[in-house]
Design a protein around this motif. Structure first.
Motif, mmCIF file in Angstrom:
data_model
loop_
_atom_site.group_PDB
_atom_site.id
_atom_site.type_symbol
_atom_site.label_atom_id
_atom_site.label_comp_id
_atom_site.label_asym_id
_atom_site.label_seq_id
_atom_site.Cartn_x
_atom_site.Cartn_y
_atom_site.Cartn_z
ATOM 1 N N GLN A 22 -6.796 -12.559 -61.507
ATOM 2 C CA GLN A 22 -6.485 -11.467 -60.589
ATOM 3 C C GLN A 22 -7.051 -11.668 -59.178
ATOM 4 O O GLN A 22 -6.600 -11.022 -58.246
ATOM 5 C CB GLN A 22 -6.987 -10.141 -61.174
ATOM 6 C CG GLN A 22 -6.238 -9.770 -62.443
ATOM 7 C CD GLN A 22 -6.742 -8.471 -63.049
ATOM 8 O OE1 GLN A 22 -7.651 -8.470 -63.855
ATOM 9 N NE2 GLN A 22 -6.171 -7.346 -62.651
ATOM 10 N N HIS A 140 -9.814 -13.468 -70.174
ATOM 11 C CA HIS A 140 -9.281 -12.214 -69.616
ATOM 12 C C HIS A 140 -7.780 -12.424 -69.382
ATOM 13 O O HIS A 140 -7.296 -12.488 -68.259
ATOM 14 C CB HIS A 140 -10.011 -11.845 -68.323
ATOM 15 C CG HIS A 140 -9.806 -10.425 -67.882
ATOM 16 N ND1 HIS A 140 -10.848 -9.562 -67.610
ATOM 17 C CD2 HIS A 140 -8.684 -9.693 -67.675
ATOM 18 C CE1 HIS A 140 -10.378 -8.381 -67.237
ATOM 19 N NE2 HIS A 140 -9.060 -8.436 -67.264
ATOM 20 N N ASN A 184 -11.338 -9.883 -73.272
ATOM 21 C CA ASN A 184 -11.104 -8.614 -72.606
ATOM 22 C C ASN A 184 -9.910 -7.883 -73.222
ATOM 23 O O ASN A 184 -8.816 -8.455 -73.315
ATOM 24 C CB ASN A 184 -10.806 -8.828 -71.126
ATOM 25 C CG ASN A 184 -10.539 -7.515 -70.414
ATOM 26 O OD1 ASN A 184 -11.444 -6.713 -70.223
ATOM 27 N ND2 ASN A 184 -9.280 -7.271 -70.057
ATOM 28 N N GLU A 185 -10.129 -6.681 -73.627
ATOM 29 C CA GLU A 185 -9.068 -5.772 -74.095
ATOM 30 C C GLU A 185 -7.976 -6.443 -74.942
ATOM 31 O O GLU A 185 -6.816 -6.523 -74.525
ATOM 32 C CB GLU A 185 -8.419 -5.065 -72.901
ATOM 33 C CG GLU A 185 -9.350 -4.123 -72.189
ATOM 34 C CD GLU A 185 -8.632 -3.191 -71.215
ATOM 35 O OE1 GLU A 185 -7.401 -3.062 -71.302
ATOM 36 O OE2 GLU A 185 -9.315 -2.577 -70.381
ATOM 37 N N TRP A 308 -1.687 7.496 -63.337
ATOM 38 C CA TRP A 308 -2.577 7.703 -64.482
ATOM 39 C C TRP A 308 -3.406 8.953 -64.247
ATOM 40 O O TRP A 308 -4.018 9.107 -63.182
ATOM 41 C CB TRP A 308 -3.543 6.527 -64.660
ATOM 42 C CG TRP A 308 -2.894 5.201 -64.874
ATOM 43 C CD1 TRP A 308 -1.559 4.946 -65.044
ATOM 44 C CD2 TRP A 308 -3.553 3.931 -64.926
ATOM 45 N NE1 TRP A 308 -1.361 3.596 -65.203
ATOM 46 C CE2 TRP A 308 -2.558 2.951 -65.132
ATOM 47 C CE3 TRP A 308 -4.885 3.520 -64.821
ATOM 48 C CZ2 TRP A 308 -2.854 1.595 -65.238
ATOM 49 C CZ3 TRP A 308 -5.180 2.166 -64.924
ATOM 50 C CH2 TRP A 308 -4.175 1.226 -65.128
ATOM 51 N N GLU A 334 -15.708 -1.868 -67.194
ATOM 52 C CA GLU A 334 -14.653 -1.610 -66.205
ATOM 53 C C GLU A 334 -14.440 -0.117 -66.121
ATOM 54 O O GLU A 334 -14.445 0.573 -67.141
ATOM 55 C CB GLU A 334 -13.313 -2.204 -66.654
ATOM 56 C CG GLU A 334 -13.097 -3.626 -66.329
ATOM 57 C CD GLU A 334 -11.698 -4.087 -66.721
ATOM 58 O OE1 GLU A 334 -10.719 -3.340 -66.496
ATOM 59 O OE2 GLU A 334 -11.602 -5.196 -67.258
ATOM 60 N N GLU A 379 -2.682 -6.846 -59.852
ATOM 61 C CA GLU A 379 -2.690 -5.929 -60.993
ATOM 62 C C GLU A 379 -1.544 -6.282 -61.965
ATOM 63 O O GLU A 379 -0.621 -5.512 -62.177
ATOM 64 C CB GLU A 379 -2.623 -4.486 -60.465
ATOM 65 C CG GLU A 379 -2.546 -3.368 -61.478
ATOM 66 C CD GLU A 379 -3.653 -3.361 -62.535
ATOM 67 O OE1 GLU A 379 -4.735 -3.913 -62.297
ATOM 68 O OE2 GLU A 379 -3.404 -2.803 -63.611
ATOM 69 N N TRP A 380 -1.580 -7.480 -62.485
ATOM 70 C CA TRP A 380 -0.665 -7.933 -63.540
ATOM 71 C C TRP A 380 0.799 -7.591 -63.219
ATOM 72 O O TRP A 380 1.251 -7.922 -62.131
ATOM 73 C CB TRP A 380 -1.123 -7.368 -64.899
ATOM 74 C CG TRP A 380 -2.574 -7.703 -65.179
ATOM 75 C CD1 TRP A 380 -3.628 -6.815 -65.217
ATOM 76 C CD2 TRP A 380 -3.163 -8.998 -65.426
ATOM 77 N NE1 TRP A 380 -4.803 -7.482 -65.477
ATOM 78 C CE2 TRP A 380 -4.547 -8.821 -65.618
ATOM 79 C CE3 TRP A 380 -2.654 -10.296 -65.522
ATOM 80 C CZ2 TRP A 380 -5.423 -9.875 -65.885
ATOM 81 C CZ3 TRP A 380 -3.534 -11.358 -65.792
ATOM 82 C CH2 TRP A 380 -4.889 -11.134 -65.967
HETATM 83 C C1 BGC Z 1 -7.848 -4.757 -67.326
HETATM 84 C C2 BGC Z 1 -7.824 -5.203 -65.878
HETATM 85 C C3 BGC Z 1 -6.874 -4.319 -65.096
HETATM 86 C C4 BGC Z 1 -7.388 -2.893 -65.151
HETATM 87 C C5 BGC Z 1 -6.558 -1.892 -64.373
HETATM 88 C C6 BGC Z 1 -7.931 -3.261 -67.495
HETATM 89 O O1 BGC Z 1 -7.185 -2.891 -68.582
HETATM 90 O O2 BGC Z 1 -8.881 -5.389 -68.017
HETATM 91 O O3 BGC Z 1 -7.469 -6.542 -65.827
HETATM 92 O O4 BGC Z 1 -6.697 -4.732 -63.788
HETATM 93 O O5 BGC Z 1 -7.391 -2.474 -66.498
HETATM 94 O O6 BGC Z 1 -5.291 -1.797 -64.923
#
Ligand code: BGC
Length: 419
Positions: A22, A140, A184-185, A308, A334, A379-380
């Motif tokens: 990112q 990640h 991560n997640e 959100w 986070e 942001e993906w």
């Molecule tokens: C992720 C991040 C992402 C953030 C905001 C998290 O779920 O780990 O990579 O940027 O949320 O969406």
């Protein structure tokens, strides 16, 4: 501010978080390929997905431009990390979460890149030289192309490659590390990849999602063992997205569904790990309201630029629940908002920190708070327009500018650390 923030322990970890793909720029992994294939369609569907949001007028131009969906040079953190660490020092951080880009360390199967290992060695040392605890994430969401081509985490037989990479990273860089987040997640990654289809590999399949999730957890278990055999100093955890699920009424169906939600979202994996986690890494963004079998929005909900709902104080419930069930130290890995005008960030952080404080007053062991994110970043599937950074990044000049909320956060840390 609802609770006076006085009693954070001296050793509390204060900082922010990022992930390699990112922010670094110049990566070559499965995401880089996916972005190129999907940029046009993401730009096309932006209006459909986002036009209902109040922020649309301001985001439209970027969100409908295919370039927005290409990570490209991102923030060029790969070359500018020293400058970024100086900025963090100005905000009085004593910790920083980042991830190592596997595709740099092992660009082709089994071939390590010594120059890239050295890069991360210098990176970690630069953090330590500034008095900051490096909080590393091994995975990640971005993986080498060769690993994705073998089927990635969908195949149990591929776990060994990830464990081998983790072992290499810890052998090479472990001397300077204590906190290791393996993954991560895994929840968001598999949900987005196999159910909502917002992320690669975009294959609709619940069984594949479950199996991939299981393989990610299995990888964690194996790396946990490898790390502890290597050194007792390591604290190994993984990070997940935790939401508060609130009961909107007191019907039995609602109560049942709240429990069911928590079970599916959180408890299954902790059960599977059976204590193989030295800390629980909490990513907190969401709050859901259940009414029977439905999840309903609050009619007056306050939302961020991505739409959100923002209920910052609900993190207290998340922390207390995790503490009660698992009795492990917790680190908020986070937490943040997409907020280009910096209208909500300070309010959000103040509420979250006060909720953390009050959970700690009730005995919950929270050891740190890492804001998402240090910088505006990629942001993906939404690309570059959502702005999560404490620092604004001008993507043309790459200039970093602190937002007002960042300066507030920096001052607060100074006061709480007694500097
Ligand atoms: C992720 C991040 C992402 C953030 C905001 C998290 O779920 O780990 O990579 O940027 O949320 O969406």
């Amino acid at each position: 501010m609802p609770t006076p923030l006085k009693r954070f322990p001296k050793r509390f970890l204060w900082g922010a978080a990022t992930s390699a793909h990112q922010v670094e720029g110049g990566t070559y992994n499965q995401w880089t390929l996916w972005e190129k294939e999907n940029a046009k369609s993401l730009a096309h569907s932006a209006e459909y997905k986002l036009a209902h949001l109040a922020s649309w007028d301001k985001t439209k131009q970027e969100a409908t431009n295919p370039e927005n969906y290409i990570s490209g040079q991102a923030t060029d953190h790969y070359h500018r990390y020293e400058e970024d660490f100086d900025l963090m020092q100005q905000l009085n951080f004593n910790a920083f979460r980042f991830s190592i880009e596997w595709s740099r360390i092992e660009p082709t199967e089994g071939a390590w890149d010594p120059a890239e290992i050295e890069h991360y060695r210098q990176y970690i040392r630069a953090l330590k030289a500034r008095g900051m605890e490096p909080m590393v994430t091994l995975f990640h969401w971005s993986m080498p192309v060769w690993f994705a081509e073998k089927g990635g985490f969908e195949k149990a037989r591929n776990i060994k490659y990830f464990v081998r990479y983790a072992d290499k990273v810890l052998q090479e860089l472990g001397r300077d590390l204590r906190y290791i987040t393996t993954i991560n997640e895994p929840d968001t990654m598999t949900y987005n990849g196999y159910i909502s289809l917002e992320h690669p590999p975009q294959k609709h399949s619940l069984p594949r999602m479950i199996w991939t999730y299981r393989n990610l957890l299995e990888s964690h278990r194996q790396i946990y063992k490898v790390a502890h055999q290597m050194s007792r100093r390591f604290k190994v955890g993984f990070t997940k997205s935790y939401a508060m699920v609130e009961a909107g009424d007191d019907r039995w169906q609602t109560k049942f569904m709240v429990r069911f939600d928590y079970f599916i979202r959180d408890d299954i994996e902790h059960t599977y790990l059976r204590g193989r986690e030295d800390f629980i890494g909490v990513n907190y963004y969401f709050h859901d309201r259940r009414l029977g079998f439905q999840v309903l929005d609050h009619p007056d909900k306050r939302v961020n630029d991505l739409g959100w709902e923002m209920v910052p104080g609900a993190i207290e419930h998340v922390l207390k629940r995790l503490h009660k069930r698992y009795k492990k130290p917790i680190i908020v890995m986070e937490n943040g908002v997409a907020d280009m005008e910096d209208k909500h960030r300070q309010w959000w952080m103040a509420r979250v920190l006060s909720a953390i404080h009050s959970a700690m007053d009730d005995g919950v062991r929270v050891e740190g708070y890492l804001h998402w994110s240090l910088l505006d970043n990629f942001e993906w599937a939404y690309g570059k327009w959502p702005r999560f950074g404490l620092f604004h990044v001008d993507y043309k000049t790459l200039k970093r500018t602190p937002r007002k909320s960042a300066l507030w956060y920096g001052k607060l840390i100074k006061q709480l650390r007694g500097l």
